[in-house]
Design a protein around this motif. Structure first.
Motif, mmCIF file in Angstrom:
data_model
loop_
_atom_site.group_PDB
_atom_site.id
_atom_site.type_symbol
_atom_site.label_atom_id
_atom_site.label_comp_id
_atom_site.label_asym_id
_atom_site.label_seq_id
_atom_site.Cartn_x
_atom_site.Cartn_y
_atom_site.Cartn_z
ATOM 1 N N ASP A 82 0.863 -1.177 0.000
ATOM 2 C CA ASP A 82 0.000 0.000 0.000
ATOM 3 C C ASP A 82 0.900 1.227 0.000
ATOM 4 O O ASP A 82 2.026 1.178 0.530
ATOM 5 C CB ASP A 82 -0.908 0.007 1.244
ATOM 6 C CG ASP A 82 -1.907 1.161 1.201
ATOM 7 O OD1 ASP A 82 -2.613 1.298 0.193
ATOM 8 O OD2 ASP A 82 -1.969 1.928 2.185
ATOM 9 N N LEU A 110 -11.637 -0.371 0.660
ATOM 10 C CA LEU A 110 -11.055 -1.385 1.538
ATOM 11 C C LEU A 110 -11.777 -1.406 2.876
ATOM 12 O O LEU A 110 -11.998 -2.476 3.455
ATOM 13 C CB LEU A 110 -9.559 -1.114 1.729
ATOM 14 C CG LEU A 110 -8.798 -2.111 2.602
ATOM 15 C CD1 LEU A 110 -8.876 -3.517 2.024
ATOM 16 C CD2 LEU A 110 -7.347 -1.677 2.756
ATOM 17 N N ASP A 123 -5.268 -7.609 -7.565
ATOM 18 C CA ASP A 123 -5.978 -6.436 -7.068
ATOM 19 C C ASP A 123 -7.214 -6.926 -6.324
ATOM 20 O O ASP A 123 -8.103 -7.536 -6.926
ATOM 21 C CB ASP A 123 -6.375 -5.537 -8.244
ATOM 22 C CG ASP A 123 -6.923 -4.190 -7.809
ATOM 23 O OD1 ASP A 123 -7.584 -4.129 -6.761
ATOM 24 O OD2 ASP A 123 -6.707 -3.195 -8.526
ATOM 25 N N THR A 124 -7.264 -6.699 -5.011
ATOM 26 C CA THR A 124 -8.395 -7.193 -4.231
ATOM 27 C C THR A 124 -9.708 -6.533 -4.636
ATOM 28 O O THR A 124 -10.772 -7.137 -4.534
ATOM 29 C CB THR A 124 -8.152 -6.998 -2.725
ATOM 30 O OG1 THR A 124 -7.680 -5.659 -2.475
ATOM 31 C CG2 THR A 124 -7.122 -7.989 -2.211
ATOM 32 N N LEU A 125 -9.652 -5.284 -5.110
ATOM 33 C CA LEU A 125 -10.864 -4.649 -5.621
ATOM 34 C C LEU A 125 -11.348 -5.373 -6.874
ATOM 35 O O LEU A 125 -12.538 -5.660 -7.009
ATOM 36 C CB LEU A 125 -10.605 -3.176 -5.935
ATOM 37 C CG LEU A 125 -11.739 -2.417 -6.630
ATOM 38 C CD1 LEU A 125 -13.015 -2.440 -5.795
ATOM 39 C CD2 LEU A 125 -11.321 -0.988 -6.941
ATOM 40 N N HIS A 134 -5.039 -3.110 -2.951
ATOM 41 C CA HIS A 134 -6.453 -2.818 -3.169
ATOM 42 C C HIS A 134 -6.566 -1.620 -4.094
ATOM 43 O O HIS A 134 -6.055 -0.542 -3.793
ATOM 44 C CB HIS A 134 -7.168 -2.528 -1.841
ATOM 45 C CG HIS A 134 -8.655 -2.437 -1.984
ATOM 46 N ND1 HIS A 134 -9.447 -3.549 -2.118
ATOM 47 C CD2 HIS A 134 -9.485 -1.363 -2.050
ATOM 48 C CE1 HIS A 134 -10.706 -3.166 -2.241
ATOM 49 N NE2 HIS A 134 -10.757 -1.847 -2.221
ATOM 50 N N ASN A 135 -7.223 -1.812 -5.226
ATOM 51 C CA ASN A 135 -7.267 -0.814 -6.302
ATOM 52 C C ASN A 135 -5.863 -0.532 -6.829
ATOM 53 O O ASN A 135 -5.592 0.546 -7.373
ATOM 54 C CB ASN A 135 -7.932 0.486 -5.838
ATOM 55 C CG ASN A 135 -8.418 1.346 -6.988
ATOM 56 O OD1 ASN A 135 -8.763 0.842 -8.058
ATOM 57 N ND2 ASN A 135 -8.455 2.650 -6.792
ATOM 58 N N ILE A 185 -5.288 -5.972 3.502
ATOM 59 C CA ILE A 185 -5.294 -6.536 2.152
ATOM 60 C C ILE A 185 -4.952 -8.023 2.193
ATOM 61 O O ILE A 185 -5.580 -8.842 1.510
ATOM 62 C CB ILE A 185 -4.307 -5.765 1.254
ATOM 63 C CG1 ILE A 185 -4.801 -4.326 1.043
ATOM 64 C CG2 ILE A 185 -4.133 -6.461 -0.100
ATOM 65 C CD1 ILE A 185 -3.742 -3.385 0.505
#
Length: 238
Positions: A14, A171, A155-157, A116-117, A216
Motif C-alpha cells: 500500500d 477497503l 488487485d483485491t478490488l 487494493h485498487n 489486504i
C-alpha cells in the motif's frame, strides 16, 4: 485459481501520497496552469485550483509518495507468519529501497504484487514517480509489451468485482462485509496530507499504511476461505 497461488509468492503493498508541495503557492506558474487544466473536471465551479490543491496527492504528476508499506507470508513447519516493513521519507530514497526489495526477493516470474485498487492507483503511481525521478523500472512494474495475463499484479478490488467493472468497494467497506478488523482505526486517506504537512507525524501515517497492508492480506485469506491472521502472527521488521 486464487487457491492455487502460494501465499509466499505474493508481496502485499500500500502507498500513501500527498501533494508535492505543502502549499499551492510553491508551484511554478507553469505548473499552476497545468494543475488548473488537470483538475478542472473534478473541481467544476465549486473550487478554485488553489482551494482544490489539497487533493493533488492522488495525481502522480502533482503528488509524491511518502510511504510504501509491504508485507509477505513466511510459511514454515505448519506455522504462519506475516512480516511487514515500510519505506518512508524522501521519495527517491524510498523508491530505491522498495526497488531493492523487489529485485532481491520478488523478481521471479511466479512472484506477484497485490494491493487494493492497485491496478488503478498504487502500481501505476509508483511506476510514474520512478520515471519522473529517471529511475529504471523493476520488472514487476514494467508492463510495456505485456499481455493482460502476463501482468504480475493482483488487485483485491478487482477480485471482489467478479467482472462488474462499474462497482467500486473501498477497503474499509470490504473488510467490514468480510468480517475483518477495520484498518481505519486512527486516520483515513483524506487526513494524510494534514498529518504529514501540518502535524508532521510521518510515523502515524506509516502505522496507518501498514494496517492497510495487513487488511489486504486478510482479504486474500478470506477470499481463499482460510483463517484470518492473528496478532501474534504479524511481525514488523525494520
Amino acid at each position: 485459481m486464487l487457491h492455487n497461488l502460494s501465499l509466499e509468492n505474493i508481496l502485499f503493498l500500500d502507498i500513501e501520497t500527498v501533494p508535492e508541495f505543502r502549499n499551492y503557492s510553491e508551484m511554478s506558474e507553469e505548473k499552476k496552469l497545468l494543475w488548473a487544466e488537470k483538475s478542472k473536471y473534478q473541481r467544476k465551479d465549486d473550487y478554485s485550483p488553489e482551494e482544490f490543491y489539497e487533493r493533488a496527492g492522488i495525481w502522480s504528476e502533482f503528488g509524491k509518495i511518502i510511504c510504501i508499506s509491504a508485507g509477505f507470508f513466511s510459511l514454515k513447519n505448519g506455522s504462519r507468519n506475516f512480516r511487514i516493513t515500510s519505506f518512508k521519507g524522501a521519495e527517491e530514497k524510498l523508491l530505491s529501497e522498495f526497488t531493492a526489495l523487489l529485485e532481491k526477493h520478488f523478481y521471479q516470474p511466479h512472484h506477484l504484487l497485490c494491493a487494493h485498487n492497485g491496478k488503478e492507483f498504487d502500481f501505476p503511481y509508483i511506476a510514474r514517480r520512478m520515471l519522473i525521478h529517471n529511475m529504471k523500472l523493476p520488472s514487476k512494474l514494467n508492463l510495456f509489451g505485456k499481455k493482460p495475463w502476463e501482468v504480475p499484479h493482483l488487485d483485491t478490488l478487482e477480485l471482489w468485482k467478479f467482472g462488474d467493472y462499474k462497482h467500486f468497494t473501498s477497503l474499509k467497506l470490504l473488510t467490514n462485509v468480510l468480517g475483518i478488523p477495520s484498518p481505519k482505526e486512527d486516520i483515513d486517506g483524506s487526513m494524510v496530507r494534514e498529518v504529514y504537512y501540518e502535524k508532521e507525524d510521518l510515523n502515524r501515517i506509516v502505522e496507518y499504511c501498514e494496517r492497510d497492508v495487513v487488511a489486504i492480506a486478510q482479504v486474500i485469506l478470506r477470499l481463499r476461505q482460510e483463517s484470518l491472521l492473528r496478532e501474534d502472527e504479524i511481525t514488523s521488521i525494520d
